[in-house]
Motif scaffolding. Sequence first.
Motif, PDB file in Angstrom:
ATOM      1  N   ALA A 115      -2.785  -4.002  12.318  1.00  0.00           N
ATOM      2  CA  ALA A 115      -1.436  -4.129  11.802  1.00  0.00           C
ATOM      3  C   ALA A 115      -1.128  -4.370  10.340  1.00  0.00           C
ATOM      4  CB  ALA A 115      -0.874  -5.485  12.666  1.00  0.00           C
ATOM      5  N   GLY A 116      -0.332  -3.816   9.942  1.00  0.00           N
ATOM      6  CA  GLY A 116       0.361  -3.697   8.464  1.00  0.00           C
ATOM      7  C   GLY A 116      -0.623  -2.921   7.479  1.00  0.00           C
ATOM      8  N   ALA A 117      -1.639  -2.256   8.192  1.00  0.00           N
ATOM      9  CA  ALA A 117      -2.484  -1.448   7.189  1.00  0.00           C
ATOM     10  C   ALA A 117      -1.898  -0.102   6.724  1.00  0.00           C
ATOM     11  CB  ALA A 117      -3.930  -1.387   7.774  1.00  0.00           C
ATOM     12  N   VAL A 118      -2.117   0.318   5.836  1.00  0.00           N
ATOM     13  CA  VAL A 118      -1.713   1.679   5.291  1.00  0.00           C
ATOM     14  C   VAL A 118      -2.957   2.546   4.851  1.00  0.00           C
ATOM     15  CG1 VAL A 118      -0.064   2.582   3.530  1.00  0.00           C
ATOM     16  CG2 VAL A 118       0.548   0.427   4.270  1.00  0.00           C
ATOM     17  N   VAL A 119      -2.898   3.690   5.129  1.00  0.00           N
ATOM     18  CA  VAL A 119      -3.851   4.667   4.922  1.00  0.00           C
ATOM     19  C   VAL A 119      -3.121   5.885   4.297  1.00  0.00           C
ATOM     20  CG1 VAL A 119      -5.984   5.998   5.152  1.00  0.00           C
ATOM     21  CG2 VAL A 119      -5.772   3.921   6.597  1.00  0.00           C
ATOM     22  N   ASN A 120      -3.326   6.359   2.949  1.00  0.00           N
ATOM     23  CA  ASN A 120      -2.170   7.168   2.441  1.00  0.00           C
ATOM     24  C   ASN A 120      -2.957   8.554   2.280  1.00  0.00           C
ATOM     25  OD1 ASN A 120       0.157   6.105   1.983  1.00  0.00           O
ATOM     26  ND2 ASN A 120      -0.334   5.424  -0.116  1.00  0.00           N
ATOM     27  N   PRO A 121      -2.117   9.670   2.221  1.00  0.00           N
ATOM     28  CA  PRO A 121      -2.230  11.012   2.208  1.00  0.00           C
ATOM     29  C   PRO A 121      -3.870  11.422   1.341  1.00  0.00           C
ATOM     30  CG  PRO A 121      -0.235  11.017   1.868  1.00  0.00           C
ATOM     31  CD  PRO A 121      -0.716   9.425   1.807  1.00  0.00           C
ATOM     32  N   GLY A 122      -4.596  12.295   2.009  1.00  0.00           N
ATOM     33  CA  GLY A 122      -5.744  12.789   1.369  1.00  0.00           C
ATOM     34  C   GLY A 122      -6.997  11.878   1.526  1.00  0.00           C
ATOM     35  N   SER A 123      -6.674  10.944   2.289  1.00  0.00           N
ATOM     36  CA  SER A 123      -7.978  10.030   2.552  1.00  0.00           C
ATOM     37  C   SER A 123      -8.574  10.540   3.787  1.00  0.00           C
ATOM     38  CB  SER A 123      -7.499   8.478   2.555  1.00  0.00           C
ATOM     39  OG  SER A 123      -7.218   8.100   1.250  1.00  0.00           O
ATOM     40  N   GLY A 124     -10.037   9.995   3.925  1.00  0.00           N
ATOM     41  CA  GLY A 124     -10.921  10.408   5.012  1.00  0.00           C
ATOM     42  C   GLY A 124     -11.636   9.070   5.266  1.00  0.00           C
ATOM     43  N   ILE A 125     -11.383   8.701   6.653  1.00  0.00           N
ATOM     44  CA  ILE A 125     -12.001   7.443   6.956  1.00  0.00           C
ATOM     45  C   ILE A 125     -13.208   8.004   8.102  1.00  0.00           C
ATOM     46  CG2 ILE A 125     -11.527   5.147   7.964  1.00  0.00           C
ATOM     47  CD1 ILE A 125      -9.733   5.493   5.679  1.00  0.00           C
ATOM     48  N   GLY A 126     -14.514   7.374   7.943  1.00  0.00           N
ATOM     49  CA  GLY A 126     -15.327   7.536   9.154  1.00  0.00           C
ATOM     50  C   GLY A 126     -15.325   7.071  10.302  1.00  0.00           C
ATOM     51  N   LYS A 127     -16.415   6.820  10.904  1.00  0.00           N
ATOM     52  CA  LYS A 127     -16.495   6.324  12.229  1.00  0.00           C
ATOM     53  C   LYS A 127     -16.972   4.832  12.277  1.00  0.00           C
ATOM     54  CE  LYS A 127     -19.943   7.489  15.050  1.00  0.00           C
ATOM     55  NZ  LYS A 127     -20.936   8.224  15.498  1.00  0.00           N
ATOM     56  N   ASN A 128     -16.582   4.114  13.212  1.00  0.00           N
ATOM     57  CA  ASN A 128     -16.988   2.660  13.198  1.00  0.00           C
ATOM     58  C   ASN A 128     -16.466   1.849  11.988  1.00  0.00           C
ATOM     59  OD1 ASN A 128     -19.445   3.779  15.284  1.00  0.00           O
ATOM     60  ND2 ASN A 128     -18.043   2.473  15.952  1.00  0.00           N
ATOM     61  N   VAL A 129     -15.069   2.266  11.429  1.00  0.00           N
ATOM     62  CA  VAL A 129     -14.675   1.654  10.088  1.00  0.00           C
ATOM     63  C   VAL A 129     -13.765   0.905  10.762  1.00  0.00           C
ATOM     64  CG1 VAL A 129     -13.460   2.001   8.270  1.00  0.00           C
ATOM     65  CG2 VAL A 129     -15.009   3.539   8.670  1.00  0.00           C
ATOM     66  N   ILE A 130     -13.749  -0.244  10.113  1.00  0.00           N
ATOM     67  CA  ILE A 130     -12.610  -1.567  10.173  1.00  0.00           C
ATOM     68  C   ILE A 130     -11.586  -1.237   8.745  1.00  0.00           C
ATOM     69  CG2 ILE A 130     -11.829  -3.760  10.255  1.00  0.00           C
ATOM     70  CD1 ILE A 130     -14.595  -4.478  11.496  1.00  0.00           C
ATOM     71  N   VAL A 131     -10.401  -0.914   9.218  1.00  0.00           N
ATOM     72  CA  VAL A 131      -9.345  -1.201   8.071  1.00  0.00           C
ATOM     73  C   VAL A 131      -8.432  -2.154   8.833  1.00  0.00           C
ATOM     74  CG1 VAL A 131      -7.535   0.003   6.984  1.00  0.00           C
ATOM     75  CG2 VAL A 131      -9.530   1.306   7.744  1.00  0.00           C
ATOM     76  N   ASN A 132      -8.687  -3.633   8.036  1.00  0.00           N
ATOM     77  CA  ASN A 132      -8.352  -4.887   8.526  1.00  0.00           C
ATOM     78  C   ASN A 132      -6.854  -4.996   8.270  1.00  0.00           C
ATOM     79  OD1 ASN A 132      -8.645  -7.120  10.236  1.00  0.00           O
ATOM     80  ND2 ASN A 132     -10.704  -7.466   9.483  1.00  0.00           N
ATOM     81  N   THR A 133      -6.581  -6.284   8.901  1.00  0.00           N
ATOM     82  CA  THR A 133      -5.026  -6.504   8.546  1.00  0.00           C
ATOM     83  C   THR A 133      -4.317  -6.382   7.407  1.00  0.00           C
ATOM     84  OG1 THR A 133      -5.420  -8.172  10.512  1.00  0.00           O
ATOM     85  CG2 THR A 133      -3.467  -8.351   9.533  1.00  0.00           C
ATOM     86  N   ARG A 134      -3.457  -5.614   7.178  1.00  0.00           N
ATOM     87  CA  ARG A 134      -2.659  -5.679   5.797  1.00  0.00           C
ATOM     88  C   ARG A 134      -3.426  -5.085   4.693  1.00  0.00           C
ATOM     89  NH1 ARG A 134      -1.273  -8.694   2.199  1.00  0.00           N
ATOM     90  NH2 ARG A 134      -2.472 -10.563   2.832  1.00  0.00           N
ATOM     91  N   ALA A 135      -4.490  -4.435   4.829  1.00  0.00           N
ATOM     92  CA  ALA A 135      -5.325  -3.580   3.970  1.00  0.00           C
ATOM     93  C   ALA A 135      -4.457  -2.334   3.558  1.00  0.00           C
ATOM     94  CB  ALA A 135      -6.863  -3.183   4.430  1.00  0.00           C
ATOM     95  N   SER A 136      -4.888  -2.051   2.217  1.00  0.00           N
ATOM     96  CA  SER A 136      -4.360  -0.605   1.744  1.00  0.00           C
ATOM     97  C   SER A 136      -5.212   0.423   1.332  1.00  0.00           C
ATOM     98  CB  SER A 136      -2.930  -0.965   1.201  1.00  0.00           C
ATOM     99  OG  SER A 136      -3.433  -1.171  -0.105  1.00  0.00           O
TER     100      SER A 136
END
Length: 219
Positions: A115-136
């Motif tokens: 919740a509250g996390a933001v991932v902006n355009p052009g980014s690539g996120i792999g497998k089994n990654v944690i983008v935790n609360t309110r991370a940007s």
Amino acid sequence: MAEKVVIWGAGGHAKVVADILRLSGLEVVGFLDEVNSGRRGQPFFGSVVLGGAEQLDSLLHSGVRRAFVGFGNNRRRLEAGNQLESRGFELVKAIHPAAVVAADVKLGVGTMVAAGAVVNPGSGIGKNVIVNTRASIDHDCVVDDGAHVGPGASVAGSVIIGRCAWLAIGSTIIDKKHVGADSIVGAGAVVIHDVPDGATVAGVPAQMLQHAKKGDNLL
Ligand SMILES: CC(C)(COP(=O)(O)OP(=O)(O)OC[C@H]1O[C@@H](n2cnc3c(N)ncnc32)[C@H](O)[C@@H]1OP(=O)(O)O)[C@@H](O)C(=O)NCCC(=O)NCCS
């Protein structure tokens, strides 16, 4: 009928994952606890602790084909994800409805965006990654498999986060830096130089921690 999913992990992080998966309409059939076999059969967060990884085959046979690894140890989470896939499970993604993920962002399987996390355009996120609360994570970043971008961490544009790196709570990475594989960026650190593989850095600006115990990031 809701699709069924099992969560490998039965701690605080697993609760957050379960909440997100339920919000996505999945039924959590139970949690696996590899550490404490004595919890088998105990109720946990609206479901039950089923036992450890020895339960995986019977879960598959009973028609539970979806799984998620919900614990914090980065290397181990990646290994467990690979193990689940090789046994025939489908790793689902857990994206909180209150997360903002740009339309062109590719997210690997088994990845959570809280919740509250933001991932902006052009980014690539792999497998089994944690983008935790309110991370940007800003534009054009690469976050490799098994990494953990901790609660409230801020990653500027064009940053590369290595495999299984851990950015702890409230850390900041300025643009175009490379955070090495298996490295740890301590709570509240501000990274203004590249971080070597396996290093632990902390402080403002971030510097190597010479005496860090390389503490595990179990949640
Ligand atoms: C970086 C970290 C992993 C190091 O843990 P550790 O190896 O157990 O390190 P220690 O607590 O033994 O501290 C070692 C030294 O580094 C210092 N230090 C530790 N973390 C620091 C930080 N974030 N910023 C500045 N200094 C820090 C300590 O004061 C200590 O200094 P000293 O040797 O002069 O006394 C840990 O402090 C941290 O930041 N954890 C983040 C927790 C978090 O994000 N939790 C949320 C999970 S979702």
